[in-house]
Design a protein around this motif. Structure first.
Motif, mmCIF file in Angstrom:
data_model
loop_
_atom_site.group_PDB
_atom_site.id
_atom_site.type_symbol
_atom_site.label_atom_id
_atom_site.label_comp_id
_atom_site.label_asym_id
_atom_site.label_seq_id
_atom_site.Cartn_x
_atom_site.Cartn_y
_atom_site.Cartn_z
ATOM 1 N N VAL A 73 37.241 43.069 49.266
ATOM 2 C CA VAL A 73 36.151 42.176 48.883
ATOM 3 C C VAL A 73 36.729 41.029 48.066
ATOM 4 C CG1 VAL A 73 34.310 43.898 48.947
ATOM 5 C CG2 VAL A 73 35.627 43.593 46.867
ATOM 6 N N THR A 74 35.981 39.945 48.035
ATOM 7 C CA THR A 74 36.441 38.754 47.345
ATOM 8 C C THR A 74 35.396 38.296 46.357
ATOM 9 O OG1 THR A 74 37.657 38.116 49.327
ATOM 10 C CG2 THR A 74 37.284 36.404 47.689
ATOM 11 N N LEU A 75 35.845 37.974 45.185
ATOM 12 C CA LEU A 75 34.996 37.412 44.145
ATOM 13 C C LEU A 75 35.301 35.928 44.066
ATOM 14 C CD1 LEU A 75 33.067 37.839 41.680
ATOM 15 C CD2 LEU A 75 35.139 38.097 40.303
ATOM 16 N N ALA A 123 45.090 40.771 37.201
ATOM 17 C CA ALA A 123 46.084 41.360 38.106
ATOM 18 C C ALA A 123 46.451 42.788 37.724
ATOM 19 C CB ALA A 123 47.332 40.482 38.145
ATOM 20 N N GLU A 124 46.237 43.155 36.470
ATOM 21 C CA GLU A 124 46.560 44.511 36.019
ATOM 22 C C GLU A 124 45.470 45.527 36.377
ATOM 23 O OE1 GLU A 124 47.366 44.252 31.842
ATOM 24 O OE2 GLU A 124 49.143 43.002 32.145
ATOM 25 N N PHE A 125 44.300 45.046 36.786
ATOM 26 C CA PHE A 125 43.213 45.964 37.107
ATOM 27 C C PHE A 125 43.469 46.652 38.444
ATOM 28 C CE2 PHE A 125 41.050 44.580 33.491
ATOM 29 C CZ PHE A 125 39.904 45.346 33.320
ATOM 30 N N PRO A 126 43.062 47.918 38.577
ATOM 31 C CA PRO A 126 43.262 48.656 39.827
ATOM 32 C C PRO A 126 42.630 47.936 41.012
ATOM 33 C CG PRO A 126 42.498 50.122 38.085
ATOM 34 C CD PRO A 126 42.399 48.723 37.557
ATOM 35 N N GLY A 127 43.360 47.913 42.122
ATOM 36 C CA GLY A 127 42.844 47.352 43.357
ATOM 37 C C GLY A 127 42.977 45.854 43.497
ATOM 38 N N HIS A 128 43.536 45.179 42.502
ATOM 39 C CA HIS A 128 43.690 43.717 42.564
ATOM 40 C C HIS A 128 44.655 43.364 43.693
ATOM 41 C CE1 HIS A 128 45.228 39.739 41.328
ATOM 42 N NE2 HIS A 128 44.043 39.572 40.792
ATOM 43 N N LEU A 129 44.233 42.470 44.597
ATOM 44 C CA LEU A 129 45.057 42.105 45.747
ATOM 45 C C LEU A 129 45.616 40.688 45.674
ATOM 46 C CD1 LEU A 129 42.889 43.591 48.644
ATOM 47 C CD2 LEU A 129 44.933 44.592 47.604
ATOM 48 N N GLY A 130 45.149 39.903 44.734
ATOM 49 C CA GLY A 130 45.648 38.540 44.632
ATOM 50 C C GLY A 130 44.553 37.580 44.195
ATOM 51 N N ARG A 147 40.727 38.703 44.984
ATOM 52 C CA ARG A 147 40.514 39.748 45.989
ATOM 53 C C ARG A 147 40.806 41.122 45.394
ATOM 54 N NH1 ARG A 147 43.020 35.546 47.894
ATOM 55 N NH2 ARG A 147 42.079 34.307 49.520
ATOM 56 N N PHE A 148 39.938 42.077 45.761
ATOM 57 C CA PHE A 148 40.126 43.470 45.375
ATOM 58 C C PHE A 148 40.033 44.352 46.615
ATOM 59 C CE2 PHE A 148 39.184 41.732 41.249
ATOM 60 C CZ PHE A 148 39.898 42.534 40.368
ATOM 61 N N ASP A 149 40.641 45.524 46.538
ATOM 62 C CA ASP A 149 40.659 46.409 47.702
ATOM 63 C C ASP A 149 39.312 47.075 47.972
ATOM 64 O OD1 ASP A 149 40.750 48.130 45.520
ATOM 65 O OD2 ASP A 149 42.394 49.351 46.306
ATOM 66 N N THR A 150 38.491 47.267 46.943
ATOM 67 C CA THR A 150 37.169 47.875 47.140
ATOM 68 C C THR A 150 36.149 47.188 46.242
ATOM 69 O OG1 THR A 150 37.392 49.522 45.378
ATOM 70 C CG2 THR A 150 38.190 50.170 47.583
ATOM 71 N N LEU A 151 34.905 47.350 46.607
ATOM 72 C CA LEU A 151 33.812 46.814 45.804
ATOM 73 C C LEU A 151 33.794 47.473 44.424
ATOM 74 C CD1 LEU A 151 31.478 44.820 46.008
ATOM 75 C CD2 LEU A 151 30.055 46.671 46.881
ATOM 76 N N GLU A 152 34.100 48.749 44.368
ATOM 77 C CA GLU A 152 34.115 49.465 43.093
ATOM 78 C C GLU A 152 35.158 48.883 42.141
ATOM 79 O OE1 GLU A 152 34.057 50.961 46.120
ATOM 80 O OE2 GLU A 152 31.973 51.629 46.001
ATOM 81 N N HIS A 153 36.355 48.576 42.663
ATOM 82 C CA HIS A 153 37.392 47.986 41.817
ATOM 83 C C HIS A 153 37.000 46.574 41.371
ATOM 84 C CE1 HIS A 153 40.623 50.952 43.357
ATOM 85 N NE2 HIS A 153 40.211 51.305 42.160
ATOM 86 N N LEU A 154 36.374 45.826 42.268
ATOM 87 C CA LEU A 154 35.915 44.490 41.889
ATOM 88 C C LEU A 154 34.903 44.583 40.748
ATOM 89 C CD1 LEU A 154 35.133 41.418 43.898
ATOM 90 C CD2 LEU A 154 33.264 42.401 42.619
ATOM 91 N N TYR A 155 33.943 45.484 40.874
ATOM 92 C CA TYR A 155 32.935 45.635 39.826
ATOM 93 C C TYR A 155 33.549 46.149 38.518
ATOM 94 C CZ TYR A 155 29.093 44.530 42.959
ATOM 95 O OH TYR A 155 28.232 43.889 43.814
ATOM 96 N N ALA A 156 34.574 46.979 38.619
ATOM 97 C CA ALA A 156 35.248 47.444 37.397
ATOM 98 C C ALA A 156 35.812 46.244 36.632
ATOM 99 C CB ALA A 156 36.346 48.441 37.739
ATOM 100 N N TRP A 157 36.355 45.266 37.361
ATOM 101 C CA TRP A 157 36.870 44.056 36.724
ATOM 102 C C TRP A 157 35.733 43.188 36.197
ATOM 103 C CZ3 TRP A 157 39.809 41.266 33.980
ATOM 104 C CH2 TRP A 157 39.785 39.883 34.028
ATOM 105 N N THR A 158 34.743 42.909 37.036
ATOM 106 C CA THR A 158 33.692 41.967 36.616
ATOM 107 C C THR A 158 32.848 42.513 35.473
ATOM 108 O OG1 THR A 158 32.134 42.743 38.315
ATOM 109 C CG2 THR A 158 33.523 40.829 38.870
ATOM 110 N N GLN A 159 32.703 43.823 35.388
ATOM 111 C CA GLN A 159 31.878 44.419 34.341
ATOM 112 C C GLN A 159 32.686 44.854 33.116
ATOM 113 O OE1 GLN A 159 28.539 44.237 34.891
ATOM 114 N NE2 GLN A 159 29.202 43.250 36.776
ATOM 115 N N SER A 160 33.975 44.612 33.152
ATOM 116 C CA SER A 160 34.835 45.080 32.061
ATOM 117 C C SER A 160 34.595 44.289 30.773
ATOM 118 C CB SER A 160 36.312 44.970 32.453
ATOM 119 O OG SER A 160 36.708 43.612 32.492
ATOM 120 N N GLU A 161 34.792 44.966 29.672
ATOM 121 C CA GLU A 161 34.691 44.312 28.366
ATOM 122 C C GLU A 161 35.748 43.215 28.235
ATOM 123 O OE1 GLU A 161 34.611 46.975 25.013
ATOM 124 O OE2 GLU A 161 33.259 48.358 26.051
ATOM 125 N N THR A 162 36.915 43.449 28.811
ATOM 126 C CA THR A 162 38.008 42.477 28.755
ATOM 127 C C THR A 162 37.593 41.159 29.403
ATOM 128 O OG1 THR A 162 39.582 44.302 28.915
ATOM 129 C CG2 THR A 162 40.427 42.098 29.361
#
Length: 181
Positions: free
Chosen positions: A7-9, A35-42, A60-75
């Motif tokens: 998926v792409t953000l 880039a350090e988050f799981p599933g980051h593709l570039g 780009r992330f490998d899954t929607l779940e990994h993308l949401y982990a990044w977008t919803q992260s406190e960081t």
């Protein structure tokens, strides 16, 4: 059910005037963190045309779940709050699940480029890639000549070059031409 396709953000930031240098510094800070988050593709940054302040960041992330982990992260939220004073319209994000959207306009009111222009730019990157890659892999892997494995390696190299290198560069270089009717 889990979304197992890449998926792409697409993040759109419109900057206040004269803030590009500060924004570039912020990008230099947030991109390595993402880039350090799981599933980051570039990631790619599409800088604005001369005289404009609209930036697009494609991650780009490998899954929607990994993308949401990044977008919803406190960081990420803390880093977006840090840059918020430089943005005129806040942090706009869109999630794309389609395989290719190189020619998707950054805003709803912007028209998609004519198909013949999309065809020409795609051909501009595919033709040299499909001719150069097999020549190079043939030299590097002579023992695989004529095999399905070499064909697969060639295809994988061409797709990787087109998706992560050539199309982001070419669409940025020809952005003005693509926008013209």
């Amino acid at each position: 059910m889990a979304q197992n396709k890449p998926v792409t953000l697409v993040i759109t930031h419109s900057l206040l005037p004269e803030q590009a240098e500060m924004y570039e510094q912020w990008l230099g800070k947030i991109m390595p963190v993402a880039a350090e988050f799981p599933g980051h593709l570039g990631a790619n940054v599409i800088r604005p045309a001369e005289g404009q302040n609209l930036w697009n960041i494609i991650i780009r992330f490998d899954t929607l779940e990994h993308l949401y982990a990044w977008t919803q992260s406190e960081t990420r939220n803390a880093l977006v709050k840090e840059i918020a004073p430089l943005l005129t319209e806040g942090d706009k994000t869109e999630v794309h699940t389609e395989a290719a959207f190189w020619f998707t306009p950054p805003a709803a009111h912007v028209r998609r480029p004519k198909q013949w222009k999309q065809f020409l730019l795609t051909l501009l990157v595919i033709f040299p890639s499909t001719n150069l890659v097999p020549s190079l892999t043939g030299l590097l892997l002579p023992g695989l000549k004529g095999t399905l494995l070499l064909h697969f390696i060639n295809d994988a190299c061409v797709v990787a070059l087109v998706v992560w290198l050539w199309m982001p560069i070419v669409t940025r270089l020809f952005a003005g031409w693509l926008k013209k009717n």
